[in-house]
Design a protein around this motif. Structure first.
Motif, PDB file in Angstrom:
ATOM      1  N   GLU A 153       4.058 -10.158   3.587  1.00  0.00           N
ATOM      2  CA  GLU A 153       5.148 -11.036   2.489  1.00  0.00           C
ATOM      3  C   GLU A 153       4.964 -10.200   1.316  1.00  0.00           C
ATOM      4  O   GLU A 153       5.477  -9.650   0.396  1.00  0.00           O
ATOM      5  CB  GLU A 153       5.441 -12.011   2.493  1.00  0.00           C
ATOM      6  N   LEU A 154       2.868 -10.851   0.852  1.00  0.00           N
ATOM      7  CA  LEU A 154       3.383 -10.774  -0.390  1.00  0.00           C
ATOM      8  C   LEU A 154       3.026  -8.586  -0.795  1.00  0.00           C
ATOM      9  O   LEU A 154       3.016  -8.227  -1.763  1.00  0.00           O
ATOM     10  CB  LEU A 154       1.386 -11.068  -0.606  1.00  0.00           C
ATOM     11  N   ARG A 155       2.349  -8.101   0.176  1.00  0.00           N
ATOM     12  CA  ARG A 155       1.748  -6.609   0.458  1.00  0.00           C
ATOM     13  C   ARG A 155       3.413  -6.301   0.287  1.00  0.00           C
ATOM     14  O   ARG A 155       3.425  -5.376  -0.749  1.00  0.00           O
ATOM     15  CB  ARG A 155       1.548  -6.523   1.738  1.00  0.00           C
ATOM     16  N   ASP A 156       4.853  -5.998   0.917  1.00  0.00           N
ATOM     17  CA  ASP A 156       5.436  -5.630   0.539  1.00  0.00           C
ATOM     18  C   ASP A 156       6.125  -6.031  -0.416  1.00  0.00           C
ATOM     19  O   ASP A 156       6.688  -5.343  -1.224  1.00  0.00           O
ATOM     20  CB  ASP A 156       6.566  -6.245   2.058  1.00  0.00           C
ATOM     21  N   GLU A 157       5.483  -7.724  -0.890  1.00  0.00           N
ATOM     22  CA  GLU A 157       6.888  -7.483  -2.280  1.00  0.00           C
ATOM     23  C   GLU A 157       6.001  -6.902  -3.519  1.00  0.00           C
ATOM     24  O   GLU A 157       6.271  -5.955  -4.647  1.00  0.00           O
ATOM     25  CB  GLU A 157       6.713  -8.821  -2.406  1.00  0.00           C
ATOM     26  N   LEU A 158       4.739  -6.919  -3.321  1.00  0.00           N
ATOM     27  CA  LEU A 158       3.749  -5.520  -4.649  1.00  0.00           C
ATOM     28  C   LEU A 158       4.396  -4.387  -5.107  1.00  0.00           C
ATOM     29  O   LEU A 158       4.534  -4.021  -5.223  1.00  0.00           O
ATOM     30  CB  LEU A 158       2.599  -6.448  -3.749  1.00  0.00           C
ATOM     31  N   ASN A 159       4.710  -4.059  -3.523  1.00  0.00           N
ATOM     32  CA  ASN A 159       5.041  -2.029  -3.358  1.00  0.00           C
ATOM     33  C   ASN A 159       6.663  -2.831  -3.379  1.00  0.00           C
ATOM     34  O   ASN A 159       6.697  -1.490  -4.308  1.00  0.00           O
ATOM     35  CB  ASN A 159       5.037  -1.642  -1.426  1.00  0.00           C
ATOM     36  N   ALA A 160       7.274  -3.127  -3.265  1.00  0.00           N
ATOM     37  CA  ALA A 160       8.791  -3.075  -3.965  1.00  0.00           C
ATOM     38  C   ALA A 160       8.673  -3.147  -5.679  1.00  0.00           C
ATOM     39  O   ALA A 160       9.481  -3.013  -5.848  1.00  0.00           O
ATOM     40  CB  ALA A 160       9.488  -4.380  -3.281  1.00  0.00           C
ATOM     41  N   LYS A 161       8.033  -3.900  -6.137  1.00  0.00           N
ATOM     42  CA  LYS A 161       7.372  -3.623  -7.704  1.00  0.00           C
ATOM     43  C   LYS A 161       6.662  -3.153  -7.742  1.00  0.00           C
ATOM     44  O   LYS A 161       6.620  -2.932  -8.683  1.00  0.00           O
ATOM     45  CB  LYS A 161       7.299  -4.977  -7.427  1.00  0.00           C
ATOM     46  N   ASN A 162       6.450  -2.217  -7.215  1.00  0.00           N
ATOM     47  CA  ASN A 162       5.831  -0.920  -7.550  1.00  0.00           C
ATOM     48  C   ASN A 162       4.082  -1.271  -8.111  1.00  0.00           C
ATOM     49  O   ASN A 162       4.228  -0.651  -9.218  1.00  0.00           O
ATOM     50  CB  ASN A 162       6.299   0.356  -8.326  1.00  0.00           C
ATOM     51  N   VAL A 163       3.316  -2.012  -7.744  1.00  0.00           N
ATOM     52  CA  VAL A 163       2.240  -2.466  -8.532  1.00  0.00           C
ATOM     53  C   VAL A 163       2.539  -1.419  -8.928  1.00  0.00           C
ATOM     54  O   VAL A 163       0.934  -1.514  -9.559  1.00  0.00           O
ATOM     55  CB  VAL A 163       2.032  -3.606  -7.152  1.00  0.00           C
ATOM     56  N   GLN A 164       1.697  -0.630  -7.447  1.00  0.00           N
ATOM     57  CA  GLN A 164       0.821   0.942  -8.283  1.00  0.00           C
ATOM     58  C   GLN A 164       1.416   1.694  -7.597  1.00  0.00           C
ATOM     59  O   GLN A 164       2.065   1.726  -7.312  1.00  0.00           O
ATOM     60  CB  GLN A 164      -0.799   0.441  -8.157  1.00  0.00           C
ATOM     61  N   ALA A 165       1.090   2.994  -7.978  1.00  0.00           N
ATOM     62  CA  ALA A 165       1.698   4.525  -7.820  1.00  0.00           C
ATOM     63  C   ALA A 165       1.537   4.476  -6.315  1.00  0.00           C
ATOM     64  O   ALA A 165       2.751   5.253  -6.037  1.00  0.00           O
ATOM     65  CB  ALA A 165       0.844   5.742  -8.414  1.00  0.00           C
ATOM     66  N   LYS A 166       0.483   4.593  -5.641  1.00  0.00           N
ATOM     67  CA  LYS A 166       0.560   4.492  -4.093  1.00  0.00           C
ATOM     68  C   LYS A 166       0.634   3.092  -3.624  1.00  0.00           C
ATOM     69  O   LYS A 166      -0.146   2.365  -3.791  1.00  0.00           O
ATOM     70  CB  LYS A 166      -1.187   4.822  -3.777  1.00  0.00           C
ATOM     71  N   PRO A 167       1.463   2.915  -2.782  1.00  0.00           N
ATOM     72  CA  PRO A 167       2.287   1.836  -2.479  1.00  0.00           C
ATOM     73  C   PRO A 167       0.076   1.617  -1.202  1.00  0.00           C
ATOM     74  O   PRO A 167      -0.140   1.882  -0.746  1.00  0.00           O
ATOM     75  CB  PRO A 167       2.858   1.836  -0.608  1.00  0.00           C
ATOM     76  N   ILE A 168       0.210   0.196  -1.338  1.00  0.00           N
ATOM     77  CA  ILE A 168      -1.130  -1.020  -0.718  1.00  0.00           C
ATOM     78  C   ILE A 168      -0.510  -0.532   0.911  1.00  0.00           C
ATOM     79  O   ILE A 168       0.855  -1.567   1.217  1.00  0.00           O
ATOM     80  CB  ILE A 168      -1.109  -2.257  -1.142  1.00  0.00           C
ATOM     81  N   GLU A 169      -1.042  -0.143   1.595  1.00  0.00           N
ATOM     82  CA  GLU A 169      -0.685  -0.346   2.780  1.00  0.00           C
ATOM     83  C   GLU A 169      -1.462  -0.988   3.932  1.00  0.00           C
ATOM     84  O   GLU A 169      -1.433  -1.368   3.731  1.00  0.00           O
ATOM     85  CB  GLU A 169      -1.705   1.601   2.926  1.00  0.00           C
ATOM     86  N   HIS A 170      -2.969  -1.650   3.461  1.00  0.00           N
ATOM     87  CA  HIS A 170      -3.561  -2.266   4.704  1.00  0.00           C
ATOM     88  C   HIS A 170      -3.288  -4.080   4.060  1.00  0.00           C
ATOM     89  O   HIS A 170      -3.612  -4.190   3.720  1.00  0.00           O
ATOM     90  CB  HIS A 170      -4.974  -1.622   4.669  1.00  0.00           C
ATOM     91  N   LEU A 171      -3.670  -4.156   5.304  1.00  0.00           N
ATOM     92  CA  LEU A 171      -3.697  -5.840   5.144  1.00  0.00           C
ATOM     93  C   LEU A 171      -5.444  -5.736   6.390  1.00  0.00           C
ATOM     94  O   LEU A 171      -5.288  -5.428   7.430  1.00  0.00           O
ATOM     95  CB  LEU A 171      -3.172  -6.314   6.089  1.00  0.00           C
ATOM     96  N   SER A 172      -6.259  -7.078   5.621  1.00  0.00           N
ATOM     97  CA  SER A 172      -7.797  -7.197   5.990  1.00  0.00           C
ATOM     98  C   SER A 172      -7.759  -8.579   6.370  1.00  0.00           C
ATOM     99  O   SER A 172      -7.175  -9.305   6.083  1.00  0.00           O
ATOM    100  CB  SER A 172      -8.208  -6.536   5.585  1.00  0.00           C
TER     101      SER A 172
END
Ligand SMILES: *Cc1c(COP(=O)(O)O)cnc(C)c1O
Length: 229
Positions: free
Chosen positions: A180-199
């Motif tokens: 959920e944190l990853r999706d939230e960061l991407n929704a807020k465009n935290v960086q140009a390229k969306p964060i894809e991975h979850l380790s």
């Protein structure tokens, strides 16, 4: 069990977990964690066709890296002190434990000097256990923003560890929290390229982690075994 049997077992668990979650097994990458085993065993792992190897300390990785370095793609999965960055630069393509600016600065400095780009996971302490490394979730957005100034560090994902002594099912909220944190960061465009991975996900809990969206699982004992096996 032989290594082949272990690999077959892990592949089966991965595909069943993917099926339950409606995911494709191709989305799930495996890091074979070789920290418990010898150079010989590590060579067998590579001979079996696995290329991604994980180690948590340079001391334990060193003999394996010196013997087999060019055959594998190496992942540093342990806590990293800034004064140990020199040991990992140019050897480990992935860092799973980026959790503070001072470390990022040192990684950037040395990666820049070596003219390489590191793939990094930002480690997050989702469970809130104080023994766990990683940033609290609410600090991750600003941290990744700051990492935007470091061209030799490419943030590809987030990493977390489940609480110690938890069973797989009770780790689920932690894994879900990271997704959920990853999706939230991407929704807020935290960086140009969306964060894809979850380790996320280790031997005891990787099937739950996969159900919750893991794209990298880090498997030691269940896949590679321990030396006494
Ligand atoms: C040791 C280790 C693993 C693998 O542990 P197993 O439970 O043996 O699969 C995964 N991630 C990290 C960070 C580790 O230190």
């Amino acid at each position: 069990m032989t290594l082949e049997q272990r690999i077959a077992h892990v592949n089966k668990v991965v595909s069943e977990a993917c099926e339950r979650a409606g995911r494709s097994p191709e989305e799930v990458n495996i890091v074979a964690v070789t920290k418990y085993v010898s150079v010989d065993k590590t060579k067998q792992v590579l001979d079996s066709g696995i290329v991604h190897l994980g180690e948590n300390r340079w001391q334990s990785a060193k003999p394996k890296w010196e013997a087999l370095g060019s055959r594998g793609i190496w992942h540093f999965i342990g806590q990293l002190q800034s004064n140990k960055v020199k040991d990992v630069i140019g050897k480990f393509a992935y860092i799973h434990s980026l959790d503070r600016l001072s470390l990022a600065k040192e990684l950037e400095r040395q990666a820049s000097a070596a003219d390489i780009t590191l793939k990094a996971f930002v480690q997050v302490n989702v469970s809130g256990e104080d023994t766990k490394a990683g940033l609290p979730p609410e600090k991750v957005f600003d941290f990744i923003r700051q990492l935007g100034e470091f061209p030799h560090i490419e943030v590809i994902g987030l990493m977390t560890m489940a609480p110690f002594d938890s069973d797989a099912e009770s780790a689920r909220p932690v894994f879900r929290g990271l997704r959920e944190l990853r999706d939230e960061l991407n929704a807020k465009n935290v960086q140009a390229k969306p964060i894809e991975h979850l380790s996320m996900g280790m031997s005891g809990d990787f099937e739950v982690a996969i159900e919750e969206g893991a794209t990298w699982v880090r498997l030691g004992s269940i896949l590679v075994g321990k030396e006494e096996d």
